[in-house]
Design a protein around this motif. Structure first.
Motif, PDB file in Angstrom:
ATOM      1  N   VAL A  73      10.628 107.673  85.326  1.00  0.00           N
ATOM      2  CA  VAL A  73      11.865 107.887  84.576  1.00  0.00           C
ATOM      3  C   VAL A  73      11.969 109.350  84.182  1.00  0.00           C
ATOM      4  CG1 VAL A  73      11.828 105.540  83.628  1.00  0.00           C
ATOM      5  CG2 VAL A  73      10.849 107.409  82.291  1.00  0.00           C
ATOM      6  N   ILE A  74      13.165 109.733  83.790  1.00  0.00           N
ATOM      7  CA  ILE A  74      13.366 111.002  83.098  1.00  0.00           C
ATOM      8  C   ILE A  74      13.801 110.622  81.691  1.00  0.00           C
ATOM      9  CG2 ILE A  74      15.700 111.303  84.014  1.00  0.00           C
ATOM     10  CD1 ILE A  74      15.047 114.380  83.866  1.00  0.00           C
ATOM     11  N   VAL A  75      13.166 111.247  80.699  1.00  0.00           N
ATOM     12  CA  VAL A  75      13.344 110.817  79.317  1.00  0.00           C
ATOM     13  C   VAL A  75      13.553 112.014  78.393  1.00  0.00           C
ATOM     14  CG1 VAL A  75      10.839 110.800  78.930  1.00  0.00           C
ATOM     15  CG2 VAL A  75      12.297 109.403  77.478  1.00  0.00           C
ATOM     16  N   ASP A  76      14.304 111.785  77.338  1.00  0.00           N
ATOM     17  CA  ASP A  76      14.475 112.776  76.282  1.00  0.00           C
ATOM     18  C   ASP A  76      14.528 112.010  74.970  1.00  0.00           C
ATOM     19  OD1 ASP A  76      14.760 115.258  75.098  1.00  0.00           O
ATOM     20  OD2 ASP A  76      16.629 115.760  76.109  1.00  0.00           O
ATOM     21  N   THR A  77      14.338 112.705  73.866  1.00  0.00           N
ATOM     22  CA  THR A  77      14.432 112.076  72.555  1.00  0.00           C
ATOM     23  C   THR A  77      15.405 112.864  71.685  1.00  0.00           C
ATOM     24  OG1 THR A  77      12.514 113.316  71.766  1.00  0.00           O
ATOM     25  CG2 THR A  77      12.110 111.094  72.579  1.00  0.00           C
TER      26      THR A  77
END
Length: 131
Positions: A92-96
């Motif tokens: 996945v590609i993830v950010d917060t």
């Protein structure tokens, strides 16, 4: 109103203005070339702070050989936002985001960036449009 409720209201406004599909925990973005990408949103707490984990699936990790996975991690270091990660055996590609600080432009930019980046890698690495 909690930070999560405020975020959900802003998310609904952004999705409506962009014509993106919104369900309980994901947004569907459609691209001009006919492809689409789902971006999921999960609420969580970190040190008493209401946070949002925003991510999009690139593809199944089991189909990635160790050399390509290592290359992907090197590439992840160069991304201007977010990172590549493994989630439930998927790449996945993830950010917060902090729920209380997210505004409409940031939400829009985050969703668009994650969707476009994940879709590009899904197409390049797997040649499909499953996510």
């Amino acid at each position: 109103m909690s930070s999560y409720e405020s975020f959900r209201a802003l998310l609904a406004e952004v999705c409506q203005s962009e014509g993106w599909g919104l369900s309980a925990d994901q947004v569907e973005l459609k691209f001009e070339d006919g492809r689409r990408q789902l971006v999921r949103v999960q609420e969580f707490r970190f040190d008493q702070t209401e946070m949002l984990r925003v991510f999009s699936v690139i593809g199944p990790a089991k189909h990635i050989d160790p050399v390509r996975l290592t290359d992907g991690l090197r590439l992840s270091f160069k991304l201007p936002h977010g990172a590549m990660a493994l989630h439930d055996n998927e790449l996945v590609i993830v950010d917060t985001l902090r729920a209380a600080e997210a505004d409409a432009p940031e939400i829009r930019a985050c969703l668009r960036y994650l969707a476009e980046t994940a879709d590009r890698y899904e197409k390049t690495m797997f040649g499909v449009d499953d996510h």
